[in-house]
Every structure is written in structure tokens, then in C-alpha cells.
Design an enzyme around this catalytic site. Sequence first.
Site, PDB file in Angstrom:
ATOM      1  CG  HIS A 266      33.042  61.959  56.246  1.00  0.00           C
ATOM      2  ND1 HIS A 266      32.548  61.012  57.119  1.00  0.00           N
ATOM      3  CD2 HIS A 266      31.952  62.534  55.660  1.00  0.00           C
ATOM      4  CE1 HIS A 266      31.224  61.019  57.085  1.00  0.00           C
ATOM      5  NE2 HIS A 266      30.840  61.925  56.198  1.00  0.00           N
TER       6      HIS A 266
ATOM      7  CG  HIS B 121      27.957  62.065  51.727  1.00  0.00           C
ATOM      8  ND1 HIS B 121      29.221  61.546  51.571  1.00  0.00           N
ATOM      9  CD2 HIS B 121      27.806  62.310  53.053  1.00  0.00           C
ATOM     10  CE1 HIS B 121      29.800  61.456  52.750  1.00  0.00           C
ATOM     11  NE2 HIS B 121      28.984  61.922  53.665  1.00  0.00           N
ATOM     12  CG  ASP B 122      29.209  65.361  54.019  1.00  0.00           C
ATOM     13  OD1 ASP B 122      28.142  65.992  54.097  1.00  0.00           O
ATOM     14  OD2 ASP B 122      29.525  64.468  54.828  1.00  0.00           O
TER      15      ASP B 122
ATOM     16  CG  HIS C 167      31.316  66.755  57.721  1.00  0.00           C
ATOM     17  ND1 HIS C 167      31.143  67.258  58.998  1.00  0.00           N
ATOM     18  CD2 HIS C 167      30.384  65.776  57.569  1.00  0.00           C
ATOM     19  CE1 HIS C 167      30.139  66.622  59.582  1.00  0.00           C
ATOM     20  NE2 HIS C 167      29.667  65.719  58.748  1.00  0.00           N
ATOM     21  CG  ASN C 168      38.262  65.234  56.212  1.00  0.00           C
ATOM     22  OD1 ASN C 168      37.968  64.064  55.959  1.00  0.00           O
ATOM     23  ND2 ASN C 168      38.801  65.572  57.383  1.00  0.00           N
ATOM     24  CG  PHE C 169      39.148  63.147  49.687  1.00  0.00           C
ATOM     25  CD1 PHE C 169      38.238  62.887  48.672  1.00  0.00           C
ATOM     26  CD2 PHE C 169      40.263  62.325  49.800  1.00  0.00           C
ATOM     27  CE1 PHE C 169      38.437  61.838  47.787  1.00  0.00           C
ATOM     28  CE2 PHE C 169      40.475  61.283  48.919  1.00  0.00           C
ATOM     29  CZ  PHE C 169      39.554  61.044  47.910  1.00  0.00           C
TER      30      PHE C 169
END
Length: 527
Positions: A264, A300-301, A260-262
Site C-alpha cells: 500500500h 504515511h502509514d 496498510h502494508n508496504f
Amino acid sequence: MATKVVYFLIDGREEQAEFRSDDESEDVRETFRAAAEAGPSDILKLYNTRGNLVNISHALQCNTPDSRYTLEVVAMNYNASSLASIAEGIARKDGSLAAKIGLDLETIEARLEEVEKKVYVDNGEMPHTIVDLKKKVEHFKEKLEGVEHLSWLGLFKDMSSGTSRPFWDRRNSQEKMDSYKQRVYEKFMCMSKVQVTEEVQQELKKPTFDNWQWDDSEMLILLRQMYVDLGLVSRFNIQMPTLLRWLFKVYTKYNHVPFHNFKHCFMVSQMMYGLVWLMDLPSKLDPLEILILLTSAICHDLDHPGYNNAYQINARTELALRYNDISPLENHHCAVAFEILESKECNIFAHLPREQFRHIREGMIRCILATDMAKHNEILNTFKSLLPHFDFTDKEHRAVIMMVLMKTADISNEARPLDVAAPWLDCLLTEFFNQSDMEKLEGLPVAPFMDRDKVTKPSSQIGFIKFVLLPLFEAVGELFPQIDGEVIDPVRRALEYYTDMQKALEEGKKKEKEKDTGPKQNGITSK
């Protein structure tokens, strides 16, 4: 063999031990360990009357009650139970406990170094208990470092603000990260003056886009290009310097976690962008809704810690307490998104009327909260109930399809070519395994699909594709048939690929078992 009697003190208490001169040294150490009520991994130190360290072994010299040795236990045994209590304290943001643990680790390491030197000099060998405990301390440190990005726990250095101190000095890694981000920023600013080629613009619209060929600064440029090509910059009077600052600020708020990083964030945004063109959404949704979809995908994350909602709730983190166990991560992503927009320098919606901004805020919150997989069936079933009479002129119907599109983009990796999707599965499993390792350490429930001892690549994907991806994508395909060949077919092929992989694994295990068992005759296994 002769029997030896040794007299010693432990915590001021007089004790004596009896053993034979031919006893194993480990048995002698266990006798002293029992007297000290020490654990199997605790370090014991024995001093003579001159204060010199002596080895605990069968060669230990006899003494008298007047010349007692002194026995000390110099380190605690950090077993599973104590680690769980430590982790629970961390989750409660217990500052005093954090400080205590930080001090203990430093003290233990210093004592270990001292003991290593003394024992090695005196005896020429290193007792295995010291080696074992050193490994345990290092392992515990690694576990704690593994959650350094949980900035809201208040125990580790916040990558963005740098306001708190870590347990141990991590300034070098922080400096490296700051230096890397600065290089990304400088390259991003330089590239912002360069025009993206037509070939890249067209490739960017395809679901087959390969993120692994692009670095962070280049992906930031491509995100900017999406706003330009969709006409959002001109339509909503978004100032280009503001858009660039906003994009980079968003970039800095994505953590260095496996999945869940940039990157993604970029892939979800790119799929959303591709769906806008593939589905011809500008003819069905208004421009403000297109703006909401793309901006929600990018945000979104934000500040995802790499540990999901189940962990937040079970570990009783500050996020779970703040949001009453209701989509704590998704609520946090929304909050961070609008915190960024509160800054005048990064407010890409600064020139919009108040009513339009309210509509954007409501839409973004709705879309980002929809990415909580706990709501998956509820949202999908609502969408399916609308399909027979779906009406794009109905505001509520459009709100539902926007949530569904957000979900589709979020979990769309398997719709991409295998060489693009496969590395993402590795990233996801790494993040899952990190979490399950931490849950085991803290004594929390572990989901089977995240347990490294129970999961394989095919087993992780077959059920997910069959029961989550395909039902969602095929429902969307009923409303937008044009995605069947571009998006749904690749997902079906992915299911076949992992099904074949699972069969191959099972066949391999079967052959290995037969090989180990060997042929049997009259019920007796021949070797």
C-alpha cells in the site's frame, strides 16, 4: 426405572445427586454441572475413591456417603464478558494480567491434553464439552495472535527489535519473517546495481501501474528510481547508499497486515509520483515540496497495526493515550518516520541546511496528518474555498494543495484498472473484518461499514466513491483538468461497476426469496 443416588464432594462441600438409570447422559452431566456452579463450556472431572477418572453418565455406579466421588472443574469458560475484560487489560498494557493469561492458556492446553487422554482411554469416546472447549481455546489464541503486530502493547514480540516475549512461542514465525526480509534485502542490494529500463520508467509514471506484478525488492528499486528521475538525489545531495538503507529501513517498519502494508505504501507513492508528472507539479511547486510529497507518501502509514483510530480510541490503547485521541495513528506514523531519519545511516536529509530540514519536517507532518479521514471534509472544504482564486505563489495555498494531493494518492485505488483495484478491496475488507471481529470480542463499538455481517463489496464502495472519492477528485480536477480522463473517469466507471453489482445482488436475493416463498393461493403458501 430405578432411581440412583450418588454422593460426591465439590470444593470440599458434600453434595448428592439423584437421577434415574434411563436419564440421558447429558441430563446427568447437567445435574453435576449445576452442583459445581459451572458454565456450559467448563470441563467436569469426576474421580472415584481410588483416584481414577470416571465418566459422568446414567451408568454411574451408586455409592455411599463414606465412598464419595470427587468432582472438579478444570477450566474456566472464556465467555464474551471475560474476553472483553482480558482485551481491556491488554489495551492497558497490564503486564501482570498478560503474564497471567499466558500462563492460563498454557495450563488449560496441558490439562485438556491430559483430560482427553484419560477420558478416551477410560471410556472410548470424547465428551463434546471437551471438544467444544478445545475449539474455544484455539479460537481465543487465534484472536490474540491476530494482534501480535501491535508492538506498543508490550505483549507481543516486536518484529524490529525482538525485545519482548510473546504469550506462547512464536520464534519459528519470527525466524521466517527475518529470513524473508534478509532475502528481500539481498535481492534489493543486488538489483540496486542494475539500471531500470526506459519502458519500466515510463510505465511507472502512469496511474494504471500494476503493483501485483512486482515483488518487495523490485518495488524498493522502483521507489529509488522515483528519487532519481525527479532529480531529488542530485538536487539535495542524497547519498545513494543512504537512500538504499533508508528505503529498506522504511520497508521493515511496515507490518504484515492485510491492507496498510508496504505494498500500500508503494501504491500511494507511485500514484503521487504519477500525479507529479501528470499535473506537471515541478512547474508549480518548488523541488523541496516535491521531495516532501514523495517522502510523505512513502512514510504515511509506517507501523500501521491494521486497526484504525476509532479502535485505538475506544480500546484506550497506549497510542490513543499518548496522543490524547488526536489522530493517534497519523501522529505515530510521523514519529516513526523521523525516528528512522534520526539514524545517521538512514538520514537522507543529512546534507540539507537546518532551515530546509525544518521545512521538510513541517511539510511531512502536515501531509501525513492530512491522511486522517476524520479531517477529510475540513480539508476538502478549505480547498474548495480557495479554488476560485487559487494562487500557486501563495505559500498557504500550496500547503493546502499538498495535503489534498496526499489525500488523493492515499485513497486512489479505484482510479486504477479493475484488475488492479479489485484485489485491494479484498485486502481492505479483510482488514476491516479483522478489526470488527476484535471489537465484538472486546465489547467495543463496531462501525457498520466494517462489519462482515452487514457489508458487501458493492455496498462498501458505492457510498465511498459517491461521497468521498468523486467530490475530492473532481475538486482537484478543477485545478488540474488533465487528470479527468486519466484519474477521474476510471473512478466514475468504478461507481457504475459497483452499482451494477449491487443491483445484481439485490435481484438475486429477490429471486431467491420468491423461490423460497413459492406461489401463493388463497393466502396459503404452497410447498
